[in-house]
Design an enzyme around this catalytic site. Structure first.
Site, PDB file in Angstrom:
ATOM      1  N   HIS A 106       8.441 -20.288  10.975  1.00 29.96           N
ATOM      2  CA  HIS A 106       8.499 -19.229  11.979  1.00 29.96           C
ATOM      3  C   HIS A 106       8.490 -19.818  13.389  1.00 29.96           C
ATOM      4  CE1 HIS A 106       6.909 -17.486   8.280  1.00 29.96           C
ATOM      5  NE2 HIS A 106       7.323 -16.316   8.691  1.00 29.96           N
ATOM      6  N   HIS A 136      12.088 -14.637  14.362  1.00 28.42           N
ATOM      7  CA  HIS A 136      10.767 -14.578  13.742  1.00 28.42           C
ATOM      8  C   HIS A 136      10.556 -15.550  12.598  1.00 28.42           C
ATOM      9  CE1 HIS A 136       7.143 -13.018  11.861  1.00 28.42           C
ATOM     10  NE2 HIS A 136       7.814 -12.897  10.741  1.00 28.42           N
ATOM     11  N   GLU A 140     -14.382  -0.894   3.518  1.00 20.92           N
ATOM     12  CA  GLU A 140     -14.541  -1.950   2.526  1.00 20.92           C
ATOM     13  C   GLU A 140     -13.709  -3.182   2.861  1.00 20.92           C
ATOM     14  OE1 GLU A 140     -13.496   1.124   1.840  1.00 20.92           O
ATOM     15  OE2 GLU A 140     -15.261   2.058   0.915  1.00 20.92           O
ATOM     16  N   HIS A 142     -13.101   7.554  -9.299  1.00 16.95           N
ATOM     17  CA  HIS A 142     -14.207   6.645  -9.007  1.00 16.95           C
ATOM     18  C   HIS A 142     -14.551   5.722 -10.175  1.00 16.95           C
ATOM     19  CE1 HIS A 142     -14.510   9.162  -5.525  1.00 16.95           C
ATOM     20  NE2 HIS A 142     -15.584   8.548  -5.078  1.00 16.95           N
TER      21      HIS A 142
END
Lengths: 672, 672
Positions: free
Chosen positions: A29, A264, A414, A476
């Site tokens: 890059h 890039h 988290e 969950h």
């Protein structure tokens, strides 16, 4: 040569070392180094407190290249300032066994503070480092003896700021008023799909102000005086983290690619390299040229660094005289060694327990016995402390009012929690732990993976580890998460069967110096296994062990982990009633077990006994390794169910009777 | 009874249905319903365009309870307004086989628009729904015939806003100017660890203004006139999404728990329920009481809904007369059926390909052949379109300037991308696909899991699928990710070996109506398998198939997936040279293969042939299922390496020679 001429030459040296490295590798890059070299240079040249001769000096500033794809720029700076990284290594950019891999890989002995590349991680790691800095300062600095007072700098990119993890971390950093955090935002308007206008029109300055940051700029990121002024302004603000918005041009100097996505992620091409060098007035034809005056200038970092660290060392020696106990404690914290007697009182903790206990609750008790002994143990939960039992009672909250507190409140974040824990571990002086429901491991996987890759000691507490959590239902209830943890290289996963195994699990976790450990804990209460009639829990240290034998010569092996060990035991007893000799193996950790010598493994799971049934309240995938082609793995191959957990276990066939039946079926051929 | 008295009674009915349900289940979250019932009521009573008799009416407003733990409140609203959900079901809250699980589970036939619970997901799902609404409106609305013009409402909580995914989604929603998005933020200052001051001091209003949202409030969330006024203001803003900050009290009315974390996640307790009812003037002793005037009031939704949908239906019939082609196309889009001839031109696409092609490139070609035929196919990448080859050429970008565009630019926001795709699929009318590097599956796992749980047709393109990506190194090289995908229930994973298998993989993905499919694609070029000498690629449809046989009776089976199939083929040829008869099996999809009848599976992998070697450039864990206890699984049990990919394959032993050697070793016993 005037200073500004030399500065320019230095900046171009960084640029073209990076560009040449990318070109030689034919991979990498070039765009970010061309645009960000000025800000990187001014930071490293004028501000960064570091000692290339001792990259582990505890009070050094930390530098994070959050946009890790600009790695060649970092390697150029490390080489130029005199770290253990030669020019030859730069020429081997992205090649096998080089010190210059495609993205920076944590190398504390040569100045790579952290592995970066997955965007947003470095941003959040820095928050962890800044927490560690404030915590050590609050614990150890004394009037006249400032042992910790360093900055955490990062260069961050558009992509870093788009990733949600940076929002989580930035919001927490603002709440915690981490004034020593100084981030330079390489604002170049370009992402891989083109102009950031397509997807990223938000007002970054306003957003960070909302988080409680000082926002400086936009400044001209190509102008070192402007950047220097901004950094000074950032340093002057002690109460808020600072974001310096530095406008740059990606691929700066490249006549045909500057300011476009084409600069890039691929080499410029030989011709474009030539044109770029020409455009920027770079006179050297030979790739990897470092003008001698440039090297001499950069290498002043060595002398400066030695001097700074010497001063610090003298201060520390004086501190040791004045505060011997604190100095000893600090050295212990920094060493990462566990103190003498750190595990005393643990082994017998649950020996006479007479009522069932969730392993999360057992973990909470263990943690609170360890906390007074292991000073560096520090952590918390993502807004679930009461559920995960992560609170260290009596040790205060880490907050602007009290930076020596040892309980962190991560908020419902988290992913940032994982990355912040990495930053704390990277900084040194802290053994971090985190807590959340196992299902939310999915929210933090990238950070856990990087902890494993970097070999960091982080302890993850994951409770509510199966359908055993009951009524909260499938959203969950982990199914694939325990196996998911097991698939991460260098992560040790332990799913203890009861309180006594939880003690052993914690011991393993703390003794692992070079890798993270996940403790997988139950929400529901579990009987405490009676170690007078069963094998000792120390078997956890070997990953798996014979817990119980129905007779001296087993015909069938029943294997369980965590809460299902109790089902396996019950099945063993049922089989005994049917006259079948079963062995019950508790297998809390695949990684630890697989690392045992073959003789041990074969003694637990004798190859000759093919009749094997395993049970685990999760995906059965992978269990073939232990039950073999002829065995049966009882598990769950669907999403869970909202209901009381006993009902769910029945419904999904996670029962002792089923296990015993499967065992009998397996033996069927050879028996009446 | 005055309107405001009746309103109050209605609100309290919602509250106590929820509280009673939680109390009877002895599990659940009473705090949010007590505080948020007023805003939910005013939204449902005064604004929500819906028809409880036909929950699938395409132009209905969408309602998302992003804080899914408040599920009981949603069930109360669904029952009261006349959806197919009885009071009896409310009494079975959180019990086996009830329609009232712990968190809302997608049930399009009874008004549950989306599964929520994991925080932040619902927030981002709504953005996807709002994209779908604008896209359908832009494609199909005609002057005088407005077929799509509905809002997407959500109630979101502190936790939703703390999660990074909501930042990602909010920033994109602002960029895309999704003015029909109206979110009510239940701002109650309380999280599980206590006051949000500990972790969440950011200025939410300022943050959302920075994203380009209209921010309204704070308003008194307990006052329905204030909330109603805010919603009207939100509706009046057509150019920006709106966030209404509604201040509420968690556990409102509970004398001992209101305003505290204690009200959040556990039943109030019978006595506290009694006290709360008393405090709020609720006169009915019997739990689950619904005053008749309340039911009558709520049930007006049925009549109103029928009337609204009837009007729409008449409009649509007139539209069909005026724009028959558009109407047909719309019906096709909404049906989710693939058009006649959708796969024409695909099967032979690569039959005469004569040079190697990365499967990501093949996928890009397939996609661009499908796009003109399947109008509803729409998607994009998380800033990696040029790498993942996700761009639909000639179909424009979805942007405020052109909402009928079919290319989405998600930005560097994998997690939101996954959840937004879910929202698009949930809305209907669109078959969404997403693209990113496989390693960044880790960033979006929670969203992928929910797609699988809800059974949504989403196609995930994951390229750069192994160490085969080369120089970017371990941070970007998947090891555990392919297995990770395979562990998710109801997700089909396909890792095609070449361009021809990629065609088949796409066919499978589009034909799966009730679950997502992940296509795992190579960065590196791969030879196009010569189907004249090998078995046809249609074998992909069965998950695994015999690709090549060295002789009629194989002695050893070599199994590969993706790029490693070519290594297996090479190994097969090496073995033939050694006089060993090998069979080469391509096993692109475990899920599809495991779903085949045993006879088919046994024909591909005959149980009698124990000598088996598999190869996959990822963790070998789980491969025991196919190679058996006696076989060998060649894989990678460590993190990757930064180097050119051919070097990495050598270094890690992923070679045909190694595979052949392992095969010979396995046969060793029985051969000379």
């Amino acid at each position: 040569m005037s200073t500004s001429k030399l500065d320019e030459l230095c900046i171009n040296t960084v640029r073209f070392l990076a560009v040449d490295a990318v070109q030689r590798a034919n991979s990498g890059h070039p765009g970010a180094p061309l645009g960000a070299a000025p800000m990187a240079y001014v930071l490293w040249d004028r501000f960064l407190k570091h000692n290339p001769s001792d990259p582990r000096w505890p009070d050094r500033d930390r530098f994070i290249l959050s946009c890790g794809h600009a790695s060649a720029m970092l390697y150029a700076l490390l080489y130029l300032t005199g770290y253990d990284l030669s020019l030859e290594e730069l020429k081997k950019f992205r090649q096998l066994s080089s010190k210059t891999p495609g993205h920076p890989e944590y190398a504390p002995d040569r100045g790579v503070e952290v592995t970066t590349g997955p965007l947003g991680q470095g941003f959040a790691n820095g928050v962890g480092m800044a927490i560690a800095e404030r915590w050590l300062a609050a614990n150890y600095n004394r009037p006249g003896y400032e042992l910790f007072n360093h900055y955490v700098y990062a260069i961050v990119s558009d992509g870093d700021l788009e990733e949600g993890i940076s929002s989580e971390a930035a919001s927490l950093a603002g709440t915690l008023r981490l004034g020593k955090l100084i981030y330079l935002y390489d604002d170049n308007d370009i992402s891989i799909e083109g102009d950031t206008d397509v997807t990223f029109t938000e007002d970054v300055a306003q957003r960070f102000q909302a988080y409680g940051w000082q926002v400086i700029g936009p400044v001209d990121g190509m102008d070192i005086a402007s950047v220097a002024k901004a950094i000074r302004q950032a340093q002057a603000e002690v109460d808020r983290p600072s974001l310096i918005i530095a406008r740059t041009v990606i691929g700066y100097g490249s006549p045909n690619k500057a300011g476009t996505a084409a600069a890039h992620g691929e080499p410029l091409g030989e011709e474009e390299v030539r044109l770029t060098k020409k455009a920027l007035g770079w006179e050297y034809e030979e790739p990897f040229t470092v003008p001698p005056e440039v090297l001499a200038h950069f290498r002043q970092a060595l002398e400066r660094g030695r001097r700074l660290q010497d001063e610090w060392q003298r201060r520390f020696e004086a501190y040791r005289q004045a505060f011997p106990a604190e100095a000893r404690q600090l050295e212990e914290d920094l060493s990462g060694d566990l103190p003498e007697g750190w595990d005393s009182g643990l082994t017998d903790l649950f020996q006479s327990a007479d009522k069932p206990l969730a392993t999360r609750a057992a973990s909470g008790q263990v943690l609170n016995i360890l906390a007074p002994k292991i000073h560096s143990l520090m952590g918390g939960s993502a807004d679930l402390a009461p559920s995960i039992k992560t609170y260290l009672k009596g040790f205060g909250d880490f907050s602007p009012a009290r930076y020596d507190g040892r309980n962190l409140h991560f908020g419902v974040r988290e992913h940032a929690m994982g990355a912040i824990a990495n930053g704390m571990a990277l900084h040194g002086g802290i053994i971090p732990y985190t807590g959340t429901f196992l299902i939310f491991y999915d929210y933090m996987r990238p950070a856990v993976r990087l902890a494993a890759m970097m070999g960091l000691r982080v302890v993850y507490l994951f409770s509510h580890d199966s359908v055993g959590l009951g009524e909260d239902g499938p959203t969950h209830q982990p199914i694939e998460q325990v196996l998911g943890l097991r698939t991460v290289p260098n992560l040790v996963v332990i799913r203890p069967a009861d309180a006594t195994e939880t003690v052993e699990a914690w011991k393993v976790a703390l003794q692992r110096r070079h890798g993270p450990t996940a403790l997988v804990l139950s929400r529901q209460s579990l009987p405490v296994l009676d170690r007078k009639t069963l094998a000792p829990a120390s078997g956890v240290q070997r990953g798996g062990y014979i817990l119980w034998e129905g007779a001296t010569t087993p015909e069938v092996i029943l294997i369980g982990t965590g809460s299902e060990v109790h089902i396996a035991l019950e099945a063993g007893r049922l089989l005994r009633e049917s006259g079948v000799a079963a062995r019950v193996v508790s297998l809390p950790s695949w990684e630890l077990f697989d690392a045992q010598p073959a003789e041990y493994r074969d003694s637990v799971l004798p190859p000759g006994i093919k009749a094997r049934v395993s049970i685990e309240a999760g995906t059965p995938l992978g269990w073939e390794r232990y039950v073999g082609s002829e065995g049966v793995a009882i598990g769950i191959s669907q999403f869970g169910i909202s209901a009381p957990y006993q009902v769910i276990y029945e419904q999904l066939g996670l029962t002792a009777q089923r296990m015993a039946d499967e065992a009998l079926k397996l033996l069927g051929g050879g028996r009446k």
